[in-house]
Every structure is written in structure tokens, then in C-alpha cells.
Design a protein around this motif. Structure first.
Motif, short mmCIF file in Angstrom:
data_model
loop_
_atom_site.label_atom_id
_atom_site.label_comp_id
_atom_site.label_asym_id
_atom_site.label_seq_id
_atom_site.Cartn_x
_atom_site.Cartn_y
_atom_site.Cartn_z
N ASP A 117 0.83 -1.21 0.00
CA ASP A 117 0.00 0.00 0.00
C ASP A 117 0.86 1.26 0.00
N GLY A 118 1.96 1.21 0.73
CA GLY A 118 2.83 2.38 0.79
C GLY A 118 3.69 2.56 -0.44
N LEU A 119 4.02 1.45 -1.13
CA LEU A 119 4.91 1.52 -2.28
C LEU A 119 4.17 1.95 -3.55
N TYR A 120 3.10 1.26 -3.90
CA TYR A 120 2.36 1.62 -5.11
C TYR A 120 1.01 0.91 -5.10
N GLN A 121 0.10 1.44 -5.91
CA GLN A 121 -1.21 0.81 -6.10
C GLN A 121 -1.37 0.49 -7.58
N TYR A 122 -1.77 -0.73 -7.85
CA TYR A 122 -1.99 -1.18 -9.22
C TYR A 122 -3.41 -1.70 -9.34
N ASP A 123 -4.11 -1.26 -10.37
CA ASP A 123 -5.51 -1.65 -10.58
C ASP A 123 -5.61 -2.52 -11.84
N PRO A 124 -5.51 -3.85 -11.68
CA PRO A 124 -5.57 -4.73 -12.87
C PRO A 124 -6.93 -4.73 -13.54
N LEU A 125 -7.99 -4.47 -12.77
CA LEU A 125 -9.33 -4.49 -13.37
C LEU A 125 -9.50 -3.36 -14.38
N SER A 126 -9.01 -2.17 -14.05
CA SER A 126 -9.15 -1.06 -14.99
C SER A 126 -8.35 -1.33 -16.27
N ARG A 127 -7.23 -2.02 -16.13
CA ARG A 127 -6.45 -2.37 -17.31
C ARG A 127 -7.20 -3.39 -18.17
N LEU A 128 -7.85 -4.34 -17.50
CA LEU A 128 -8.62 -5.34 -18.23
C LEU A 128 -9.76 -4.69 -19.01
N TYR A 129 -10.47 -3.76 -18.35
CA TYR A 129 -11.58 -3.08 -19.03
C TYR A 129 -11.07 -2.27 -20.22
N ALA A 130 -9.90 -1.62 -20.03
CA ALA A 130 -9.35 -0.82 -21.12
C ALA A 130 -8.97 -1.71 -22.30
N ALA A 131 -8.40 -2.88 -22.01
CA ALA A 131 -8.01 -3.80 -23.08
C ALA A 131 -9.24 -4.29 -23.84
N ARG A 132 -10.32 -4.56 -23.12
CA ARG A 132 -11.55 -5.03 -23.78
C ARG A 132 -12.11 -3.98 -24.72
N GLU A 133 -11.95 -2.74 -24.34
CA GLU A 133 -12.47 -1.65 -25.16
C GLU A 133 -11.47 -1.20 -26.21
N ALA A 134 -10.34 -1.93 -26.30
CA ALA A 134 -9.31 -1.66 -27.32
C ALA A 134 -8.77 -0.25 -27.21
N ARG A 135 -8.69 0.27 -26.00
CA ARG A 135 -8.13 1.61 -25.82
C ARG A 135 -6.61 1.58 -25.79
N GLU A 136 -6.03 0.40 -25.65
CA GLU A 136 -4.58 0.29 -25.67
C GLU A 136 -4.21 -0.99 -26.40
N GLU A 137 -3.25 -0.88 -27.30
CA GLU A 137 -2.89 -2.02 -28.11
C GLU A 137 -2.00 -3.00 -27.36
N ARG A 138 -1.10 -2.49 -26.56
CA ARG A 138 -0.20 -3.37 -25.84
C ARG A 138 0.35 -2.62 -24.63
N GLY A 139 0.88 -3.38 -23.68
CA GLY A 139 1.49 -2.75 -22.50
C GLY A 139 0.48 -1.91 -21.75
N GLY A 140 0.89 -0.69 -21.44
CA GLY A 140 -0.01 0.23 -20.76
C GLY A 140 -0.17 -0.03 -19.29
N VAL A 141 0.70 -0.84 -18.69
CA VAL A 141 0.58 -1.12 -17.26
C VAL A 141 0.70 0.16 -16.45
N GLU A 142 1.60 1.05 -16.87
CA GLU A 142 1.85 2.27 -16.10
C GLU A 142 0.63 3.18 -16.03
N ASP A 143 -0.31 3.02 -16.98
CA ASP A 143 -1.51 3.86 -16.95
C ASP A 143 -2.45 3.47 -15.83
N HIS A 144 -2.21 2.34 -15.18
CA HIS A 144 -3.09 1.84 -14.14
C HIS A 144 -2.34 1.65 -12.82
#
Length: 335
Positions: A117-144
């Protein structure tokens, strides 16, 4: 004062942190490339008017000044213990303001807090939703992903950042040792970025840091500090800490303030306290000597006694409501 005493406790901002001696060989860090310090205006070290005021009006004792400088020079965390209301968390804001360390990074600990919690927060669900909507072609982990307060404090800044880990005694049993390992090494990894770095040329990712919308560059998923942060860990003394954790901290115990220090605190917060100040401080010390000395309640009561239009009886009634344990004495004479 020793030549390495850069913190004076006088509440006058200065650039003395640049004169801090080189760290001990075993506490030298070389993360990079160096990041410039964040905006360090006088009022940028607090996130609310309350914190701005407390940073400006904090009254530091001689022991506090001495041990803050020791922690800065040794590049060690400062473990501050003491009863509630003695200024444990305010100390971090006061030091950050005087030494121009930028906004204080604050991590409020609960029983559910983990090192992640103190180091970083990562939201894999938001990345999954973005991938389904084809908003990112590849990678994009840093956006979440966003760095937490501890993760941000360990970025390779030229000047140390100020990190407040508040009420660490509320954590579970493992957190102090987990935290100790990261602070000893001054570095950590973000596994999600380590994996994606294999598929990028330089392994660089732009991520958001705590308290800002300005991205910072993390290379190959690894963060290592350059200037070890000024870390203040506060505790109300509700539990014991592991010996290994205590050995690696500079320890400061704040005690309940006496009359002289209370008088200085009142004058620092209220430029011209009411004529009832001496009387209320006396009763406050008499009645609160056996319990918790809630300085905030005293300040609230003193502020109200200076409000125009209140007669003596109204002032006493309001003060007793704010400090009810003072009116519970056997003599029953209020203030």
C-alpha cells in the motif's frame, strides 16, 4: 551547535539541507538519474490550512532538534513516540517547511495496511476493461499504476523528501519488519513493470507519483533513492516493536508539555491569547496531570475565551464542554 545541525526549530525556511554532510558509507545511495525537488514554497509542505498553520507554529524542544538532526545526518528513520496531542505528526511538517523539503508525503497506517500500500497501487481491473475496449494495443501497465507515499519518497530526488508514517503501532505484526527492509536498502521493485520492461527498448515507464499528476520515469521497474528521505514514524506507544526495527531508528520520546512549553505553544498558535490564558493553563495542568494532555482542546478553549461577546459564564461553559475532564473535579468550581 554541531556543523551538521541543519534543522534549527526556529520555523524560518532556509536551504541548509544542501549543507548536510555526506552520508555514512553504509547509508550512501546512488539511484538516478536525479529528479528535481518538488515545488517547495513556504506553504507547500502541508495539504490543508491546519497543516500549514501547525508547520508554522510548531514549537520544537531542544531534544527534538538534536534528534531530528541526528536522523538527517545518519539517514535513518525517526521514531517519535508520546501521548496524543504532543505534536508527533506536526514535527514532520515543521521540519519539511524549514528545510524546504517540499510537500510532506503522508501514509496513515491501519491494521489492514501492507507494505505494498505504501509503495504503489496497481488496478488490474481497470487495465482489463481498457483492453476489452481496445483503448490500448499493448502494455499500458503504467496507466493503471500510481506510486504510494513510501514509493514516492524513495524516488531519486536531489533533496530528501519528507515522509510521515502515522501511527505505525496500529499496523499488523509484519509491517515494521517489512518496512525496515525497504528503508535499509533504499530501493524496491514493481513486478508489473519489471515484466513489461522485457518488451520495451529502454525499459522506461512513466508513472504518477503520490500527491501529483506529473509523471516520473521508472526504469526497468526498479526505484532506488539518491537522497534518503526524512522519515518520521509516529507511535502512541500501544505496542512494542521488534528489536531489529528499533536498532535502525533514531528514537525520540515526546513528553507532556509543562507550563513554559504550553505557554510558548499558546503564543505560537494565538498571537495575542485572551487574558484567561494563564488561568486556563493552570487549571489544565492541575486537572490533566493524571491523564492525557490534549493540547488541541486547550487551544480550542483559549480561542473561544477570546471571542468577543461572550460573558465569563458562557466562556467557562464552552471551555468545560471542550475539556470535560477538567470540570469533573470534586471541588466543582469550573474554571
Amino acid at each position: 551547535m554541531p556543523h551538521w545541525s541543519v534543522y534549527t526549530g526556529r520555523n524560518e525556511p532556509h536551504d541548509g539541507i544542501d549543507d548536510l554532510p555526506a552520508p555514512p558509507p553504509w547509508r550512501a545511495f546512488d539511484g538516478g538519474p536525479a529528479l528535481p525537488p518538488p515545488h517547495d514554497g513556504d506553504d507547500a509542505t502541508a495539504v490543508s490550512p491546519d497543516r500549514v498553520h501547525r508547520a508554522k507554529s510548531y514549537v520544537a524542544g531542544e531534544e527534538s532538534v538534536r534528534l531530528v538532526n541526528a536522523a538527517l545526518c545518519l539517514r535513518r528513520p525517526l521514531l517519535v513516540t508520546g501521548p496524543p496531542g504532543t505534536g508527533k505528526s506536526s514535527l514532520a511538517y515543521a521540519v519539511a517547511r524549514e528545510l524546504r523539503l517540499g510537500p510532506v508525503l503522508r501514509w496513515n497506517i491501519t491494521s489492514r495496511s501492507s507494505l505494498a500500500d505504501g509503495l504503489y497501487q496497481y488496478d488490474p481491473l481497470s487495465r482489463l476493461y481498457a483492453a476489452r475496449e481496445a483503448r490500448e494495443e499493448r502494455g499500458g501497465v503504467e496507466d493503471h499504476l500510481r506510486l504510494g507515499p513510501l514509493g514516492t519518497a524513495l524516488l531519486p530526488y536531489d533533496r530528501p523528501r519528507a515522509l510521515l508514517v502515522d501511527e505505525i503501532d496500529k499496523s499488523d505484526l509484519d509491517l515494521p519488519n517489512d518496512l525496515l527492509n525497504v528503508l535499509e536498502e533504499g530501493q524496491y521493485e514493481i513486478p508489473e513493470l519489471v515484466r513489461t520492461a522485457r518488451h520495451s527498448g529502454d525499459g522506461a515507464a512513466e508513472v504518477l507519483a503520490d500527491g501529483t499528476d506529473t509523471p516520473v520515469t521508472v526504469r526497468r521497474g526498479r526505484v532506488r533513492c539518491r537522497a534518503f528521505p526524512f522519515v518520521v514514524l509516529t507511535s502512541n506507544g500501544e505496542r512494542e516493536f521488534p528489536p531489529a526495527f528499533l536498532r535502525r531508528c533514531v528514537r525520540l520520546k515526546l513528553r507532556r508539555p509543562g507550563r513554559d512549553q504550553l505557554t510558548h505553544i499558546v503564543r505560537a498558535h494565538l498571537d495575542t491569547p485572551s487574558g484567561d490564558a494563564d488561568r486556563l493553563i493552570t487549571r489544565f495542568l492541575e486537572r490533566a496531570s493524571g491523564g492525557e494532555l490534549a493540547t488541541d482542546q486547550l487551544l480550542n478553549a483559549l480561542y473561544l475565551t477570546g471571542v468577543a461577546g461572550l460573558d465569563a459564564e458562557s466562556r467557562d461553559d464552552l471551555a468545560e464542554q471542550l475539556m470535560p475532564y477538567l470540570s469533573a473535579a470534586a471541588d466543582g468550581d469550573g474554571f
